[in-house]
Design a protein around this motif. Structure first.
Motif, short mmCIF file in Angstrom:
data_model
loop_
_atom_site.label_atom_id
_atom_site.label_comp_id
_atom_site.label_asym_id
_atom_site.label_seq_id
_atom_site.Cartn_x
_atom_site.Cartn_y
_atom_site.Cartn_z
N PRO A 190 0.81 -1.22 0.00
CA PRO A 190 0.00 0.00 0.00
C PRO A 190 0.85 1.27 0.00
O PRO A 190 2.02 1.25 0.38
N ALA A 191 0.23 2.37 -0.40
CA ALA A 191 0.92 3.66 -0.54
C ALA A 191 1.50 4.17 0.77
O ALA A 191 2.48 4.91 0.76
N HIS A 250 -1.95 -5.94 1.87
CA HIS A 250 -1.65 -5.33 0.57
C HIS A 250 -2.92 -4.73 -0.01
O HIS A 250 -4.02 -5.07 0.41
N ASP A 251 -2.74 -3.84 -1.01
CA ASP A 251 -3.93 -3.20 -1.57
C ASP A 251 -4.38 -3.76 -2.92
O ASP A 251 -5.41 -3.36 -3.44
N ASP A 252 -3.59 -4.70 -3.48
CA ASP A 252 -3.99 -5.31 -4.74
C ASP A 252 -3.19 -6.59 -4.96
O ASP A 252 -2.15 -6.80 -4.32
N PRO A 310 5.23 -6.79 -13.22
CA PRO A 310 5.07 -5.36 -12.93
C PRO A 310 6.23 -4.89 -12.05
O PRO A 310 7.25 -5.56 -11.97
N GLY A 311 6.08 -3.80 -11.34
CA GLY A 311 7.16 -3.19 -10.57
C GLY A 311 7.65 -3.99 -9.38
O GLY A 311 7.39 -3.63 -8.23
N GLY A 365 3.83 0.74 -3.20
CA GLY A 365 3.57 0.41 -4.60
C GLY A 365 4.38 -0.74 -5.16
O GLY A 365 4.14 -1.16 -6.29
N LEU A 366 5.33 -1.25 -4.39
CA LEU A 366 6.16 -2.36 -4.86
C LEU A 366 5.31 -3.62 -4.94
O LEU A 366 4.55 -3.94 -4.03
#
Length: 146
Positions: A44-45, A122-124, A134-135, A51-52
């Protein structure tokens, strides 16, 4: 496949190597594959390394065995139950938010069911092709694309 934990020298060997390197904390991570894709979770932000995208993972508690931590952390972060630990994929070291020299031990696992995913930290989440990650960190990318 035989779990790496079936070898009685496996975990003590990891501990010995870590002590020699000055490691003070361990994290275990699970590579969960489904149809050629791997499960990744996004931090999460408002968290450390916001964002990792990362593997389901978490700290090994004092006195906890690596395999037990892997089972616990995977279930806590995803709601998934590990069926079998099939391989040890490797490790990398980093400095945690608290400044502890940390070693992440990464394992390939199978799960009883790949869905539903229940996120708690986590958010996703995403199921990503290993060639189109992804990142993620360079260390995770290297482990997943060997």
């Amino acid at each position: 496949m035989t779990s790496p934990f079936a070898d009685p020298a496996f975990a003590p060997g990891l501990l010995f190597d870590a002590q020699e390197a000055g490691i003070t904390r361990f994290v275990v991570a699970a590579v969960i594959a489904d149809g050629g894709r791997v499960l990744l979770l996004r931090r999460p932000a408002d968290d450390f390394m916001p964002g990792l995208w990362e593997l389901p993972s978490g700290k090994v508690e004092p006195g906890e065995e690596f395999e037990n931590a892997l089972l616990r952390e995977t279930e806590e972060e995803t709601g998934l139950t590990i069926d079998q630990v099939t391989a040890y994929l490797g490790q990398f070291d980093y400095t945690s938010k608290s400044g502890a020299l940390t070693r992440q031990l990464t394992f390939e696992v199978t799960v009883e069911k790949a869905e539903p995913i229940t996120l708690t930290e986590h958010d996703d989440h995403t199921w990503a092709d290993r060639s189109e990650l992804p990142g993620v960190s360079d260390a995770v990318r290297k482990l997943l694309t060997r």
